[in-house]
Design a protein around this motif. Structure first.
Motif, mmCIF file in Angstrom:
data_model
loop_
_atom_site.group_PDB
_atom_site.id
_atom_site.type_symbol
_atom_site.label_atom_id
_atom_site.label_comp_id
_atom_site.label_asym_id
_atom_site.label_seq_id
_atom_site.Cartn_x
_atom_site.Cartn_y
_atom_site.Cartn_z
ATOM 1 N N ASP A 163 30.445 23.117 80.706
ATOM 2 C CA ASP A 163 29.695 22.871 79.545
ATOM 3 C C ASP A 163 28.889 21.607 79.972
ATOM 4 O OD1 ASP A 163 29.257 22.589 76.738
ATOM 5 O OD2 ASP A 163 31.424 21.893 76.093
ATOM 6 N N ASP A 164 27.897 21.503 78.838
ATOM 7 C CA ASP A 164 27.009 20.369 78.993
ATOM 8 C C ASP A 164 26.382 19.872 80.495
ATOM 9 O OD1 ASP A 164 27.730 19.774 76.138
ATOM 10 O OD2 ASP A 164 29.517 18.561 76.793
ATOM 11 N N PHE A 165 25.875 21.091 80.793
ATOM 12 C CA PHE A 165 25.478 21.061 82.361
ATOM 13 C C PHE A 165 24.299 20.024 82.255
ATOM 14 C CE2 PHE A 165 22.737 22.244 85.866
ATOM 15 C CZ PHE A 165 23.708 21.821 86.799
ATOM 16 N N ILE B 176 23.852 25.026 79.459
ATOM 17 C CA ILE B 176 23.054 23.874 79.656
ATOM 18 C C ILE B 176 22.989 23.067 78.530
ATOM 19 C CG2 ILE B 176 20.488 23.409 80.341
ATOM 20 C CD1 ILE B 176 20.204 26.429 80.976
ATOM 21 N N ASP B 177 23.034 21.799 78.870
ATOM 22 C CA ASP B 177 23.276 20.670 77.724
ATOM 23 C C ASP B 177 21.933 20.801 76.675
ATOM 24 O OD1 ASP B 177 25.063 18.631 76.545
ATOM 25 O OD2 ASP B 177 23.153 17.532 76.857
ATOM 26 N N ARG B 178 22.140 20.275 75.404
ATOM 27 C CA ARG B 178 21.172 20.147 74.443
ATOM 28 C C ARG B 178 20.042 19.192 74.789
ATOM 29 N NH1 ARG B 178 24.412 17.930 70.247
ATOM 30 N NH2 ARG B 178 23.356 15.956 70.439
ATOM 31 N N ALA C 105 22.587 28.507 76.606
ATOM 32 C CA ALA C 105 21.947 27.231 76.458
ATOM 33 C C ALA C 105 22.573 26.936 74.808
ATOM 34 C CB ALA C 105 20.437 27.661 76.087
ATOM 35 N N GLU C 106 22.763 25.600 74.943
ATOM 36 C CA GLU C 106 23.490 25.016 73.542
ATOM 37 C C GLU C 106 22.264 24.070 73.045
ATOM 38 O OE1 GLU C 106 26.746 22.184 74.370
ATOM 39 O OE2 GLU C 106 25.391 20.551 74.676
ATOM 40 N N GLY C 107 22.497 23.783 71.714
ATOM 41 C CA GLY C 107 21.394 22.933 70.908
ATOM 42 C C GLY C 107 20.282 23.591 70.595
#
Ligand code: C2E
Ligand code: MG
Ligand code: MG
Ligand code: MG
Length: 279
Positions: free
Chosen positions: A182-184, A204-206, A238-240
């Motif tokens: 998470d949050d890479f 991939i982090d926001r 992808a997050e965010g």
């Protein structure tokens, strides 16, 4: 009134640190009670296949429905749970509840197909020796196939990568669950660490997604990150994602999946079902 006054007097003279400790002590007691009495609730955020817009899964995100303070977000109580070890019981509750919910959705005709549930596991939980057994039991209890569960781990697991972490990761892998970092991009994991990690997916982090859609340099950077992930034989999420431009750009760059406010905020299960109907 005398009692109240007494309490106020104590407050005034109590050193700030002691006061903070006392509040923390109270919160620990309350949190323990909350886990036992089902004051915790799970919200679900859709994970979307960027190419087609299909909802391919959900991430379970915990909230605490506090009797006096209302709905508390995880940053208000997860750190405390980690410090005190309560995270193990909390995590167990989350896992069981998320899988129970998944079972219900899978049993509803025509609702979900090829759908997975993501659950966050904190570093402390990963180091708990019973984790593998607990995951196996939770999957059995809900009769959910292990491949439908994605366990999200923070990057610190990659950085500090102790023997115990590796033991847990390979145990989970053997069960057949999917592992995700998470949050890479926020931690300090080196490129070679990523290559050797036994994980299937990288989120991939926001903070890396934010500049997309407006900044060409950021687009090239994210393109390189995606290449790196794919070169390691892993899938990318992808997050965010907050705008249509970001979703389109990520899709164009070859990122398979994404989540973010653009698609939906995390919502209670009833609302999630409605969202599935629309997708
Ligand atoms: P996370 O796993 O990285 O989860 C993503 C967080 O980003 C969630 O916050 C989500 O609501 C928020 N988010 C999603 N899309 C967007 C967006 O487009 N823009 C912005 N600005 N934010 C977005 P939330 O629910 O407050 O959770 C925060 C963190 O708490 C999670 O980060 C996770 O590390 C932790 N957490 C949540 N639930 C659990 C749990 O059951 N167990 C453990 N151990 N940790 C949890
Ligand atoms: Mg997560
Ligand atoms: Mg995340
Ligand atoms: Mg994040």
């Amino acid at each position: 009134a005398a009692k109240a006054e007494q309490r106020n007097t104590v407050r005034v003279f109590e050193p700030a640190l002691l006061h903070a400790r006392r509040l923390q002590g109270q919160m620990i007691t309350e949190l323990r009670e909350a886990i036992r009495t089902d004051q915790l609730v799970l919200y679900y955020q859709p994970v979307v296949e960027l190419g087609s817009g299909r909802v391919e899964g959900a991430e379970a995100l915990v909230r605490w429905n506090h009797p006096e303070r209302g709905l508390l977000m995880p940053d208000k109580f997860i750190p405390l749970a980690e410090e005190t070890g309560l995270i193990v019981d909390l995590g167990d509750w989350v896992l069981r509840e998320a899988l129970r919910q998944l079972r219900t959705w899978l049993d509803t005709p025509g609702l979900v197909d090829d759908f997975s549930m993501r659950v966050n596991i904190s570093p402390t939980e990963l180091r708990s020796l019973e984790l593998i057994e607990r995951v196996r039991e939770a999957l059995n209890a809900a009769s959910v196939d292990a491949s439908k569960l994605v366990i999200e781990l923070t990057e610190s697991v990659a950085v500090n990568g102790s023997d115990l972490d590796r033991y847990s990761l390979s145990g989970l892998r053997h069960l057949g669950v999917q592992l995700e970092i998470d949050d890479f991009g926020t931690g300090y994991s080196s490129i070679s660490y990523l290559r050797n990690l036994p994980v299937h997916v990288v989120k991939i982090d926001r903070s890396l997604i934010q500049g997309l859609g407006t900044d060409d340099g950021q687009r090239d950077f994210v393109a390189a990150v995606l290449q790196l992930i794919h070169a390691c034989g892993m899938a990318a999420v992808a997050e965010g994602i907050e705008t249509a431009e970001q979703a389109a750009e990520l899709s164009w760059l070859g990122c398979a999946s994404g989540q973010g406010y653009y698609f939906s905020r995390p919502v209670p299960p009833e609302d999630f079902v409605r969202l599935l109907g629309r997708s």
